[in-house]
Write a protein that holds these residues in place. Structure first.
Motif, PDB file in Angstrom:
ATOM      1  N   ASP A 111       5.030   3.678  -6.808  1.00  7.33           N
ATOM      2  CA  ASP A 111       5.570   4.551  -7.858  1.00  7.33           C
ATOM      3  C   ASP A 111       6.906   4.020  -8.365  1.00  7.33           C
ATOM      4  O   ASP A 111       7.172   4.005  -9.571  1.00  7.33           O
ATOM      5  CB  ASP A 111       5.761   5.977  -7.316  1.00  7.33           C
ATOM      6  CG  ASP A 111       4.413   6.653  -7.047  1.00  7.33           C
ATOM      7  OD1 ASP A 111       3.379   6.054  -7.403  1.00  7.33           O
ATOM      8  OD2 ASP A 111       4.412   7.763  -6.485  1.00  7.33           O
ATOM      9  N   ARG A 161       2.727   4.141  -1.296  1.00  8.77           N
ATOM     10  CA  ARG A 161       2.693   4.742  -2.637  1.00  8.77           C
ATOM     11  C   ARG A 161       4.082   5.012  -3.204  1.00  8.77           C
ATOM     12  O   ARG A 161       4.265   5.012  -4.418  1.00  8.77           O
ATOM     13  CB  ARG A 161       1.868   6.024  -2.618  1.00  8.77           C
ATOM     14  CG  ARG A 161       0.403   5.652  -2.469  1.00  8.77           C
ATOM     15  CD  ARG A 161      -0.503   6.832  -2.277  1.00  8.77           C
ATOM     16  NE  ARG A 161      -1.780   6.265  -1.817  1.00  8.77           N
ATOM     17  CZ  ARG A 161      -2.965   6.572  -2.292  1.00  8.77           C
ATOM     18  NH1 ARG A 161      -3.077   7.468  -3.213  1.00  8.77           N
ATOM     19  NH2 ARG A 161      -4.046   5.990  -1.832  1.00  8.77           N
ATOM     20  N   SER A 210       0.816  -1.217   0.000  1.00 15.76           N
ATOM     21  CA  SER A 210       0.000   0.000   0.000  1.00 15.76           C
ATOM     22  C   SER A 210       0.853   1.273   0.000  1.00 15.76           C
ATOM     23  O   SER A 210       0.335   2.362  -0.220  1.00 15.76           O
ATOM     24  CB  SER A 210      -0.946  -0.009   1.200  1.00 15.76           C
ATOM     25  OG  SER A 210      -0.203  -0.261   2.372  1.00 15.76           O
ATOM     26  N   ASP A 244      -8.397   2.992  -4.008  1.00  9.97           N
ATOM     27  CA  ASP A 244      -7.657   4.266  -4.042  1.00  9.97           C
ATOM     28  C   ASP A 244      -6.288   4.078  -4.684  1.00  9.97           C
ATOM     29  O   ASP A 244      -5.803   4.933  -5.418  1.00  9.97           O
ATOM     30  CB  ASP A 244      -7.453   4.803  -2.612  1.00  9.97           C
ATOM     31  CG  ASP A 244      -8.705   5.475  -2.096  1.00  9.97           C
ATOM     32  OD1 ASP A 244      -9.584   5.784  -2.937  1.00  9.97           O
ATOM     33  OD2 ASP A 244      -8.812   5.660  -0.865  1.00  9.97           O
ATOM     34  N   HIS A 245      -5.669   2.931  -4.387  1.00 10.97           N
ATOM     35  CA  HIS A 245      -4.353   2.661  -4.979  1.00 10.97           C
ATOM     36  C   HIS A 245      -4.478   2.443  -6.486  1.00 10.97           C
ATOM     37  O   HIS A 245      -3.607   2.835  -7.241  1.00 10.97           O
ATOM     38  CB  HIS A 245      -3.693   1.457  -4.300  1.00 10.97           C
ATOM     39  CG  HIS A 245      -3.415   1.688  -2.847  1.00 10.97           C
ATOM     40  ND1 HIS A 245      -4.282   1.307  -1.847  1.00 10.97           N
ATOM     41  CD2 HIS A 245      -2.381   2.318  -2.232  1.00 10.97           C
ATOM     42  CE1 HIS A 245      -3.782   1.667  -0.676  1.00 10.97           C
ATOM     43  NE2 HIS A 245      -2.623   2.283  -0.882  1.00 10.97           N
ATOM     44  N   ALA A 268      -3.360   6.958 -12.574  1.00 11.41           N
ATOM     45  CA  ALA A 268      -2.882   8.312 -12.860  1.00 11.41           C
ATOM     46  C   ALA A 268      -1.408   8.314 -13.259  1.00 11.41           C
ATOM     47  O   ALA A 268      -0.964   9.177 -14.012  1.00 11.41           O
ATOM     48  CB  ALA A 268      -3.104   9.202 -11.637  1.00 11.41           C
ATOM     49  N   ARG A 269      -0.651   7.319 -12.787  1.00 11.38           N
ATOM     50  CA  ARG A 269       0.789   7.354 -13.040  1.00 11.38           C
ATOM     51  C   ARG A 269       1.214   6.480 -14.219  1.00 11.38           C
ATOM     52  O   ARG A 269       2.153   6.801 -14.934  1.00 11.38           O
ATOM     53  CB  ARG A 269       1.528   6.897 -11.772  1.00 11.38           C
ATOM     54  CG  ARG A 269       3.026   7.154 -11.843  1.00 11.38           C
ATOM     55  CD  ARG A 269       3.705   6.792 -10.545  1.00 11.38           C
ATOM     56  NE  ARG A 269       5.135   7.085 -10.593  1.00 11.38           N
ATOM     57  CZ  ARG A 269       5.675   8.180 -10.101  1.00 11.38           C
ATOM     58  NH1 ARG A 269       4.932   9.104  -9.555  1.00 11.38           N
ATOM     59  NH2 ARG A 269       6.995   8.362 -10.187  1.00 11.38           N
ATOM     60  N   ARG A 317      -6.658   3.857  -8.423  1.00 11.88           N
ATOM     61  CA  ARG A 317      -6.798   5.209  -8.998  1.00 11.88           C
ATOM     62  C   ARG A 317      -5.430   5.874  -9.096  1.00 11.88           C
ATOM     63  O   ARG A 317      -5.085   6.494 -10.107  1.00 11.88           O
ATOM     64  CB  ARG A 317      -7.742   6.060  -8.140  1.00 11.88           C
ATOM     65  CG  ARG A 317      -9.210   5.857  -8.515  1.00 11.88           C
ATOM     66  CD  ARG A 317     -10.120   6.786  -7.710  1.00 11.88           C
ATOM     67  NE  ARG A 317     -10.488   6.170  -6.448  1.00 11.88           N
ATOM     68  CZ  ARG A 317     -11.488   5.289  -6.309  1.00 11.88           C
ATOM     69  NH1 ARG A 317     -12.231   4.965  -7.337  1.00 11.88           N
ATOM     70  NH2 ARG A 317     -11.748   4.744  -5.145  1.00 11.88           N
ATOM     71  N   HIS A 318      -4.637   5.708  -8.051  1.00 10.98           N
ATOM     72  CA  HIS A 318      -3.293   6.293  -8.042  1.00 10.98           C
ATOM     73  C   HIS A 318      -2.430   5.687  -9.170  1.00 10.98           C
ATOM     74  O   HIS A 318      -1.749   6.407  -9.904  1.00 10.98           O
ATOM     75  CB  HIS A 318      -2.658   6.025  -6.670  1.00 10.98           C
ATOM     76  CG  HIS A 318      -1.237   6.463  -6.563  1.00 10.98           C
ATOM     77  ND1 HIS A 318      -0.892   7.775  -6.297  1.00 10.98           N
ATOM     78  CD2 HIS A 318      -0.072   5.788  -6.713  1.00 10.98           C
ATOM     79  CE1 HIS A 318       0.419   7.877  -6.276  1.00 10.98           C
ATOM     80  NE2 HIS A 318       0.956   6.689  -6.521  1.00 10.98           N
ATOM     81  N   ILE A 319      -2.516   4.373  -9.304  1.00  6.90           N
ATOM     82  CA  ILE A 319      -1.720   3.697 -10.358  1.00  6.90           C
ATOM     83  C   ILE A 319      -2.184   4.187 -11.732  1.00  6.90           C
ATOM     84  O   ILE A 319      -1.378   4.474 -12.611  1.00  6.90           O
ATOM     85  CB  ILE A 319      -1.874   2.168 -10.241  1.00  6.90           C
ATOM     86  CG1 ILE A 319      -1.243   1.675  -8.942  1.00  6.90           C
ATOM     87  CG2 ILE A 319      -1.256   1.453 -11.438  1.00  6.90           C
ATOM     88  CD1 ILE A 319      -1.629   0.248  -8.552  1.00  6.90           C
TER      89      ILE A 319
END
Ligand SMILES: Cc1cc2nc3c(=O)[nH]c(=O)nc-3n(C[C@H](O)[C@H](O)[C@H](O)COP(=O)(O)O)c2cc1C
Length: 400
Positions: free
Chosen positions: A146, A142, A140, A245-246, A252-253, A248-250
């Motif tokens: 990343d 980030r 988890s 949420d993770h 975006a990147r 969504r984060h992935i």
């Protein structure tokens, strides 16, 4: 093909033959690690039995002189509608298995997903197979996520698959009983198992240790990963607080195609589509996690409907060309094969994989002809009788 491979492949006609054959060459702990399922193995059996629920209704008197089975996934053309599921620990079944599998997929024009739980650097695998996908187990944190995305992207991968179904470690009793454990610890059962299989002990374990010392799962984290004999290995893998949420984060990147593996509910497919995920794998991880789940094949149609334009793949229990075609008739774009490819590689390396691919390819083309269709696009539900369909018995005879 070597004499050994020729001999070991003599009686292999079906994908299920590999499991029977390889039992004689792998230590029990490794054999069970590949074969076994969670709990009482009810799901493991159900994933096979479910194919008896959907029965073919073939067309007759249609021209099937030019059957073809190519597919397009994420903009790439593949020779067959099946490919390699990510399988961790492949290199425990045969020396250098990650490279052998990646090369076989490349040779046969199939898709291939490298598991993060592998011993060969992902940077080396993509040189062997420039179209390889990467299958991550993410924590988890980030910063680590990343770092992993950047490493995979920098290496040249364009498909990033996130395995979503292991928030906590699973337990499988047969492999545990046989002495399989991570980290590897010398124990009486595993040692005896190894002594009974000197070919594997010298040719796989011995060679790997000679090359790597303490072989490391080098693709689990941005900077590498712990060794198979190190205590830290027990704490890598999925995370209990890795959530949407993770994802969504992935999203975006990561600029390439994003695939979620392990989806088993329509609302999760809808959530993935809303986030902008490109594909999902409907999967119960080959029945290795939670026992008595529904079989992926029986919820495939429902999930397909919820998936919009996402690519929908499926796995768990697929063993024949007919199985693959049934999934496509129910709406899958492709099928992943797990254990049989590992077992084929363990039994006879590249030659074993060539045989496995050839069996499936031949079955698919033959079944297409026998079904009276020449293109995969023509596969749909009208070709199948669903024995569980409500009111089926009452339907008019001409629609049955
Ligand atoms: C030995 C073994 C290791 C596996 N390791 C992974 C893994 O690292 N990541 C993953 O997403 N799935 C993993 N899986 C699950 C497969 O990707 C796939 O979902 C499953 O094997 C399909 O079922 P089948 O073996 O009946 O074809 C593994 C499966 C096996 C048998």
């Amino acid at each position: 093909m070597s004499m050994t491979a020729r001999r070991r492949l003599r009686d292999i006609y079906l994908l299920t033959d590999f499991e029977k054959a390889v039992r004689r060459y792998l230590p029990k702990a490794v054999f069970e690690y590949v074969r076994n399922g969670a709990g009482s193995e009810i799901s493991l059996r159900r994933n096979r039995a479910i194919f008896e629920r959907f029965l073919w209704r073939p067309y007759r008197l249609r021209d099937v002189s030019a059957c073809a089975a190519e597919i397009t996934l994420f903009g790439e053309r593949y020779a067959q509608p099946f490919g390699f599921a990510p399988t961790g620990g492949a290199a425990m079944t045969r020396y250098d298995a990650d490279r052998i599998e990646a090369a076989a997929a490349q040779r046969h024009g199939l898709f291939y997903a490298l598991s993060a739980n592998s011993l060969t650097p992902l940077e080396d695998i993509i040189r062997v197979n420039p179209r390889a996908w990467f299958a991550a187990y993410l924590p988890s944190d980030r910063g680590v996520i990343d770092g992993m995305i950047d490493r995979v992207s920098h290496a040249g991968y364009t498909v990033f698959l996130v395995t979503c179904d292991v928030p906590v470690p699973a337990q499988r009793i047969p492999e545990t009983r046989a002495g399989y454990a991570m980290p590897i610890r010398p124990n009486l059962r595993a040692t005896l198992g190894g002594l009974r299989r000197p070919g594997w002990t010298l040719g796989t374990l011995g060679r790997t240790i000679l090359r790597d010392g303490n072989p490391r799962i080098v693709n689990i984290r941005p900077q590498g990963g712990p060794g198979l004999f190190s205590r830290e290995i027990a704490s890598v893998g999925g995370s209990p607080c890795f959530t949407w949420d993770h994802i969504r984060h992935i999203r975006a990147r990561w600029r390439g195609k994003l695939v979620l593996k392990g989806i088993m509910r329509p609302e999760d497919a809808r959530e993935a589509a809303a986030i902008g995920v490109d594909g999902i794998v409907v999967s119960d991880h080959g029945a290795r996690l939670l026992d008595t789940t529904v079989a992926p094949l029986e919820i495939l149609r429902e999930i397909r409907h919820a998936s919009g334009s996402m690519t929908v793949m499926v796995d768990s229990g697929f063993r024949t060309g007919g199985d693959v075609l049934k999934a496509m008739a129910l709406g899958a774009d492709a099928v992943m094969i797990g254990r049989p490819f590992l077992q084929a590689c363990a039994l006879a390396g590249a030659a074993g994989l060539d045989r496995a691919v050839s069996i499936l390819r031949t079955e698919i083309l033959r079944d297409l002809g026998l079904l009276g269709i020449s293109r995969l696009e023509a596969l749909d539900m009208t070709l199948l009788k669903d024995l569980h369909e409500v009111g089926f018995a009452q339907m008019a005879p001409d629609t049955v």
